[in-house]
Every structure is written in structure tokens, then in C-alpha cells.
Design a protein around this motif. Structure first.
Motif, short mmCIF file in Angstrom:
data_model
loop_
_atom_site.label_atom_id
_atom_site.label_comp_id
_atom_site.label_asym_id
_atom_site.label_seq_id
_atom_site.Cartn_x
_atom_site.Cartn_y
_atom_site.Cartn_z
N GLY A 310 0.78 -1.23 0.00
CA GLY A 310 0.00 0.00 0.00
C GLY A 310 0.81 1.27 0.00
N ARG A 311 2.08 1.22 -0.38
CA ARG A 311 2.88 2.43 -0.51
C ARG A 311 3.99 2.17 -1.53
N ASN A 312 4.46 3.24 -2.14
CA ASN A 312 5.45 3.12 -3.21
C ASN A 312 6.87 3.20 -2.65
N ALA A 313 7.25 2.14 -1.95
CA ALA A 313 8.59 2.07 -1.36
C ALA A 313 9.67 1.75 -2.40
N ILE A 314 9.28 1.07 -3.46
CA ILE A 314 10.24 0.66 -4.51
C ILE A 314 10.11 1.64 -5.66
N PRO A 315 11.20 2.33 -6.04
CA PRO A 315 11.12 3.32 -7.12
C PRO A 315 10.74 2.66 -8.44
N ALA A 316 9.80 3.30 -9.15
CA ALA A 316 9.34 2.77 -10.43
C ALA A 316 9.20 3.92 -11.42
N PHE A 317 9.75 3.71 -12.61
CA PHE A 317 9.76 4.76 -13.63
C PHE A 317 9.11 4.23 -14.90
N LEU A 318 8.05 4.90 -15.35
CA LEU A 318 7.29 4.47 -16.51
C LEU A 318 7.36 5.54 -17.60
N GLU A 319 7.59 5.07 -18.83
CA GLU A 319 7.57 5.92 -20.02
C GLU A 319 8.51 7.12 -19.88
N THR A 323 14.18 7.67 -17.38
CA THR A 323 15.36 8.27 -18.01
C THR A 323 16.62 7.66 -17.41
N PRO A 324 17.72 7.66 -18.14
CA PRO A 324 18.96 7.14 -17.57
C PRO A 324 19.35 7.83 -16.27
N GLU A 325 19.14 9.14 -16.21
CA GLU A 325 19.53 9.90 -15.01
C GLU A 325 18.69 9.49 -13.80
N ALA A 326 17.38 9.35 -14.00
CA ALA A 326 16.50 8.99 -12.89
C ALA A 326 16.82 7.59 -12.39
N ILE A 327 17.03 6.67 -13.31
CA ILE A 327 17.32 5.28 -12.92
C ILE A 327 18.65 5.19 -12.18
N ALA A 328 19.68 5.83 -12.72
CA ALA A 328 21.00 5.80 -12.08
C ALA A 328 20.95 6.42 -10.69
N GLY A 329 20.20 7.53 -10.57
CA GLY A 329 20.11 8.19 -9.28
C GLY A 329 19.41 7.35 -8.23
N ALA A 330 18.41 6.56 -8.64
CA ALA A 330 17.70 5.71 -7.70
C ALA A 330 18.50 4.45 -7.35
#
Length: 380
Positions: A310-319, A323-330
Motif C-alpha cells: 500500500g505504498r510506493n517504497a520501490i522506485p518505479a519509472f514508466l515511459e 530516463t537514464p539519469e533517474a534510474i541511475a540516481g535511484a
């Protein structure tokens, strides 16, 4: 006392595994005459199938269209044969395109026969109207996720009980609590998602420049395609395939970069901190655009563990967010011990464990639910 007559139908290999385990659990408790359709696991548990499972085990819209005449003929044949068998209960396992059509026909032919649906359609993720549409021909849903009973109650669906997830239970039992040394990359199992994600994952790894080894788990049939993509990466992963490769990959993973899908459930069960990313194909991009005007997609996350707790503890990136930057940062803080990000996912895995746990085993829980339904019907 005469044997209980149970018709059971699986439409694909994953359903066959569920069906075989359920059949064994039920047969251990009472004398049963089995009838239906299944594969190797269900045959080993005592089923003489009406026809080979391979004749209806098709994946993807294109495959269904190509084999539609054969599938329609098998639906009619199966429904007629099940009605002639006069079962005490019909259990259909997943594969709704086939199984729900059989269930509807049996309900018309023998309206007093209870029908059990093992594995809920993802009404909580998209097309929520399917829940209410199932109510006239399904009496009980056996759910793999603990949030599904509440979802069906909210959406007006049939009675639904949580029985547990066999894959989760198997992975939870096999973990050893160690912290691995590698970054695990999981680009998916389908050709299309591999084509969409491999360039993105390669760029993300280039920006991350991890100091730990990188291992990539590939589906064997797509290994050459993946090797062609990796040839252009600045970070060269070790490519693993097969069952042994998967065991090594999960056992040595400190963190993971994964495509959305069942693998996120496996990672959560194995307590591997993760970042999830996905790029949609053309059809689903149109669905996403249409969702702005018509509520088709209702899931709060594309990560199963996030939905469960019931909460977004795991980072998830859609569409566009992927981005490479967002994924690398997480990913970066997940590779270092003791970071708040790692600690938060560890807490999330504790919550996930507590929510997913069942008293016995998924097959035993499912058997209990089927027998309870039969007992209730017998007292009417």
C-alpha cells in the motif's frame, strides 16, 4: 460414499503447475474423480486430459487471432464435455480468454454447479468492470495476492479469498539472508520489452558507473539479441541464463534494475532492493493516453510489492519518467550498505512478508476454500 466429481481446466503451463498442486492437496483429503484439461503436473496428479494442453496454450493477441477457429471449437467441445461429466464443481485456472467462455457455457447448461476461478484477472490494475461481469458465472475466486479480495468487494465482483502465491513461497523459503556483491539487470523476457529497455538500461549503467560486478539474467532464446545490445554498452555485464544462472543471479544480487512484471515479486521475495522501469509498446501507449479521459488503468503502481504493502517504497519509472539519469540516481544508494533507501526497502520487504504469508501452503489454502464451498452447497 461416492467420489467427488471435479472438473478442472488449466490453459497454460503456469496454470498446470497450480492445478497439479491443488489436485494433490484435494486428493489427499477425499476420493475424487477428475476430468478436464491440463499438462504434465495435472496428469501426474491423476488427470486424463480431454486433449493436450498445448492446443489451447497460446500467448499474445496475434497468436489468439491466428488460432481462433481451433480455440472456439475447443471451447465448445470442453464446455459440452464438462456438462456431460456433471461435476460437483468446476475449477478454471487463469487463462480467462478460454476458461471464462467455458464457465459461462457451463453456467447456462448446469446452473447449480459451483464454479471456482483460481487466479484473479487483474481487475485491480485495468478494466475494473471485469470484476462485476464475472459475478453471474463465478462463485469463488482463489486469489494469489492479499489485496485482491478487497478489490473484488469494492468492484462488485464474486466472493474472493486469498490463498497465497506459490512462487513467492518457494523463493521466500530459499533465501539465506546474505548480501550479494553484484548489480543484477533484468530486462524482461519478451522480445519487444527487451528492445525497448536494453538501450535505456545501458545508458543508465553508463551514468551509474557501478564499482560492483554487473550480472544480466537473459531468457535463453533471446541471449543473442541481448549480446548484440550489450556490445554497445560501456559497462559490460556477465550474462547468465537458465535455472542455474537464475539461482546465481538472485543469490549474488546486492540490488537490481528490473523490467516491470512478475520478476519484481521474485525480487521482493528474495529481499533484493530494486529499481523498476518500463517502456510501453504502441498498444499500451494508446491505452495510457485514453486513460486521461476514460479510467481504464487503476493500479497504484506497476510494482506488485508496492501494491501489496500500500505504498510506493520501490522506485518505479514508466515511459517519460524512465530516463537514464533517474534510474541511475535511484540505483546508486541501493548499492551502498546502510543507506536510508536500502533500509526503507528492507522495511517494505518485512511488510510484504507479513502480508503475503499464509498459514499452511497456497495449495492447501486453495483446497480448503474449494472444500468449504462444496460443504456450503451441500447444506442448501
Amino acid at each position: 460414499m461416492s467420489p467427488t466429481r471435479i472438473a478442472i481446466i488449466a490453459g497454460e503451463e503456469s496454470g498446470d503447475r497450480l492445478g497439479g498442486a491443488l489436485m494433490s492437496a484435494l486428493s489427499a483429503r477425499r476420493d475424487i474423480t477428475w476430468f478436464g484439461v491440463g499438462g504434465d503436473d495435472m496428469v501426474a496428479a491423476g488427470l486424463d486430459p480431454l486433449f493436450p494442453l498445448e492446443e489451447i496454450a497460446v500467448n499474445g493477441f496475434d497468436a489468439i487471432v491466428r488460432r481462433l477457429p481451433q480455440l472456439l471449437a475447443r471451447i465448445a467441445e470442453t464446455a459440452k464435455a464438462v456438462a456431460a461429466f456433471k461435476p460437483d464443481v468446476l475449477i478454471v485456472i487463469d487463462a480467462p480468454e478460454f476458461n471464462h467462455r467455458v464457465a459461462k457455457r457451463l453456467r447456462r447448461a448446469l446452473p447449480d454447479v459451483p464454479i471456482v476461478n483460481y487466479v484473479s484477472p487483474t481487475v485491480w490494475a485495468w478494466r475494473p468492470g471485469r470484476a462485476k461481469a464475472m459475478r453471474p458465472y463465478v462463485d469463488l475466486i482463489l486469489a494469489l495476492f492479499p489485496f485482491e479480495p478487497a478489490a473484488h468487494a469494492r468492484l462488485g465482483g464474486p466472493k474472493c479469498v486469498y490463498v497465497g502465491h506459490p512462487l513467492y513461497e518457494a523463493l521466500r523459503a530459499g533465501r539465506d539472508g546474505s548480501v550479494g556483491e553484484a548489480l543484477l539487470v533484468l530486462p524482461g523476457s519478451r522480445r519487444g520489452e527487451i528492445d525497448r529497455l536494453m538501450p535505456l538500461f545501458g545508458e543508465a549503467l553508463a551514468r551509474l558507473a557501478p564499482e560492483v560486478p554487473v550480472r544480466l539474467l537473459a531468457v535463453p532464446r533471446h541471449r543473442e539479441r541481448i549480446e548484440a545490445y550489450v556490445a554497445d554498452w560501456t559497462v559490460k555485464p556477465e550474462i547468465l541464463t537458465g535455472a542455474e544462472g537464475k539461482r546465481t543471479a538472485f543469490a549474488t544480487a546486492r540490488a537490481a534494475l528490473a523490467a516491470s512484471g512478475t520478476v519484481t515479486l521474485e525480487l521482493a521475495a528474495a529481499r533484493v532492493p530494486m529499481v523498476v522501469a518500463y517502456k510501453l509498446d504502441f498498444t499500451y501507449r494508446q491505452v495510457k493516453r485514453l486513460h486521461r479521459f476514460i479510467p481504464i488503468v487503476t493500479a497504484t503502481s506497476m510494482v506488485l510489492a508496492n501494491i501489496v504493502i500500500g505504498r510506493n517504497a520501490i522506485p518505479a519509472f514508466l515511459e517519460d519518467e524512465a530516463t537514464p539519469e533517474a534510474i541511475a540516481g535511484a540505483l546508486e544508494p541501493l548499492l551502498r550498505p546502510g543507506t536510508p533507501e536500502r533500509d526503507d526497502q528492507a522495511t517494505a520487504f518485512d511488510e510484504f512478508d507479513a502480508a503475503m504469508r499464509v498459514a499452511t501452503s497456497p495449495s492447501e489454502q486453495a483446497a480448503d476454500a474449494v472444500l468449504d464451498l462444496l460443504a456450503t452447497r451441500a447444506t442448501r
